[in-house]
Design a protein around this motif. Structure first.
Motif, PDB file in Angstrom:
ATOM      1  N   CYS A  64      44.586  22.750 -40.724  1.00 49.31           N
ATOM      2  CA  CYS A  64      43.720  21.618 -40.382  1.00 49.31           C
ATOM      3  C   CYS A  64      44.111  21.017 -39.038  1.00 49.31           C
ATOM      4  O   CYS A  64      43.273  20.791 -38.162  1.00 49.31           O
ATOM      5  CB  CYS A  64      43.812  20.535 -41.462  1.00 49.31           C
ATOM      6  N   ASN A  95      42.100  25.319 -50.477  1.00 48.98           N
ATOM      7  CA  ASN A  95      42.846  24.154 -49.999  1.00 48.98           C
ATOM      8  C   ASN A  95      42.583  23.936 -48.505  1.00 48.98           C
ATOM      9  O   ASN A  95      43.312  24.408 -47.646  1.00 48.98           O
ATOM     10  CB  ASN A  95      44.345  24.346 -50.249  1.00 48.98           C
ATOM     11  N   GLN A  96      41.518  23.223 -48.218  1.00 49.09           N
ATOM     12  CA  GLN A  96      41.148  22.911 -46.845  1.00 49.09           C
ATOM     13  C   GLN A  96      40.342  21.616 -46.843  1.00 49.09           C
ATOM     14  O   GLN A  96      39.982  21.084 -47.896  1.00 49.09           O
ATOM     15  CB  GLN A  96      40.333  24.037 -46.230  1.00 49.09           C
ATOM     16  N   LEU A  97      40.092  21.093 -45.663  1.00 44.17           N
ATOM     17  CA  LEU A  97      39.290  19.882 -45.565  1.00 44.17           C
ATOM     18  C   LEU A  97      37.882  20.136 -46.087  1.00 44.17           C
ATOM     19  O   LEU A  97      37.325  21.215 -45.869  1.00 44.17           O
ATOM     20  CB  LEU A  97      39.208  19.414 -44.110  1.00 44.17           C
ATOM     21  N   CYS A 126      44.374  16.814 -45.962  1.00 43.40           N
ATOM     22  CA  CYS A 126      44.947  18.159 -45.903  1.00 43.40           C
ATOM     23  C   CYS A 126      46.440  18.117 -45.551  1.00 43.40           C
ATOM     24  O   CYS A 126      47.276  18.676 -46.250  1.00 43.40           O
ATOM     25  CB  CYS A 126      44.175  18.972 -44.874  1.00 43.40           C
TER      26      CYS A 126
END
Length: 394
Positions: free
Chosen positions: A168, A261-263, A312
């Protein structure tokens, strides 16, 4: 007559013995009290409630008025006091996570405001104060805190460094640098990038300070609250471990569209829109703008993005902050600063490499190709944090 004299003499001698015994007993009455100058509960114990002094609540003074010597230690004033505090807890078999205030009298420990007040009111502390305290000795060179010593400090540094490679943060930095077309002067580009990164550092440090101070308030609260927070962090890190492990397998197969698992997408779009608007303002008729104005705009951009990226980048940060809040305040802030320094080190290196080599695309591709390695180490770190907290509460 002689009998009367003997009786009076004997009575006076008895009074003398009684007075002497009482005096010796009073001199031997002693308790050890541990406090924290930033602990609201400790201030209440000393008689300060909502900033106002209340005589009836001053149990320290009451113990002293009762002839009890109160040997008090503030665990924030020195490392020696903190080590002594932990040594006392170990000797008296007190939970190692128990926080101040604690009073040690005789062979017993009175933990927390309620126990101390109850122990004084029912006479337990007064009675035990005349008994000898247990023999407590601090092992020289021993470590008594939760995340301390070389291994603990290196863990904090490694976590910060790994978080700095968070996709991120790196994606936003590379996008920002790639849009800086207003100057071919590498010195200016480096200054702008460093300013942006410095804004991230300040923002994350202030956010971390707020969270750390918030958690320090619970440090002296009931054990139940600490256990609830520990469970929350442990469960959260467990899920993050699974997400990052899943992402590891997906990115290894170049299935970047499957990354979990990310913005969120709407935040990604929002960040890109902000960056484009700011860089457009900077690039527009840049000759009329001085370097100072450009750096100010860059700093504001860095602050805004640090908040949106926190979802994040703040995942590892939260686990570390909760771990270091058990330290003395001074060492907790040293760990916090060290973490944030390590967090920006990869960003500074990537910015310099990208600017000097004009390799924005190649740098971005390199990170993308090694994304699975970053995800793997993230997963392992979350696993370690989760196991650490589960070991404390089970």
């Amino acid at each position: 007559m002689k009998l009367l004299k003997l009786t009076i003499t004997g009575f006076l001698f008895f009074l003398f013995l009684l007075t002497t015994t009482t005096s010796v007993s009073a001199e031997n009455q002693k308790v050890v009290h541990f406090t924290d100058s930033q602990c609201l509960i400790c201030l209440e114990l000393k008689g300060y409630i909502n900033g106002e002094y209340t005589e009836d609540a001053d149990y320290i003074k009451k113990m002293e008025d009762a002839g009890i010597e109160v040997e008090s230690y503030d665990i924030l004033t020195s490392a020696e006091n903190a080590d002594l505090f932990t040594a006392y807890k170990a000797t008296y078999n007190v939970d190692k996570e128990a926080a101040v205030p604690i009073v040690f009298a005789g062979d017993q420990a009175f933990v927390g405001l309620d126990e101390i007040r109850e122990g004084f009111d029912d006479g337990s502390i007064t009675s035990l104060s005349s008994e000898e305290l247990l023999d407590v000795s601090v092992i020289e060179g021993a470590t008594y805190t939760n995340i301390t010593g070389v291994v603990g400090f290196l863990t904090v540094l490694a976590a910060g460094f790994l978080d700095g490679f968070n996709p991120c943060a790196i994606a936003m930095l590379l996008l920002f640098v790639s849009l800086l077309g207003f100057s071919e002067n590498k010195r200016v580009l480096i200054l702008v990038s460093v300013t942006y990164i410095f804004a991230l550092f300040i923002s994350y440090f202030l956010i971390g300070t707020f969270l750390l101070n918030f958690l320090l308030q619970f440090k002296a609260e009931a054990e139940l609250i600490n256990r609830i927070i520990s469970w929350f962090v442990a469960i959260l890190c467990s899920f993050l471990f699974l997400f990052n492990l899943y992402d590891f397998f997906m990115t290894r197969k170049n299935r970047y569209d499957k990354v979990k698992n990310q913005l969120p997408k709407f935040i990604q779009r929002f960040n890109k829109k902000i960056i484009k608007r700011f860089t457009a303002v900077i690039n527009d008729d840049t000759n009329k703008k001085g370097l100072f104005t450009i750096l100010v705009l860059t700093f504001v951009l860095g602050v805004l993005l640090s908040v949106t990226e926190l979802i994040c980048t703040g995942q590892i940060y939260l686990g570390i902050i909760y771990g270091i809040h058990y330290l003395e305040t001074f060492y907790a802030y040293i760990a916090l600063i060290s973490y944030n320094i390590m967090f920006v080190v990869p960003l500074i290196a990537i910015a310099v490499i990208a600017i000097r080599g004009k390799g924005i695309v190649s740098t971005s591709n390199w990170i993308r190709e090694h994304m699975h390695i970053i995800k793997f180490f993230n997963a392992m770190l979350f696993l370690i944090i989760a196991l650490y907290y589960f070991s404390r509460i089970i």
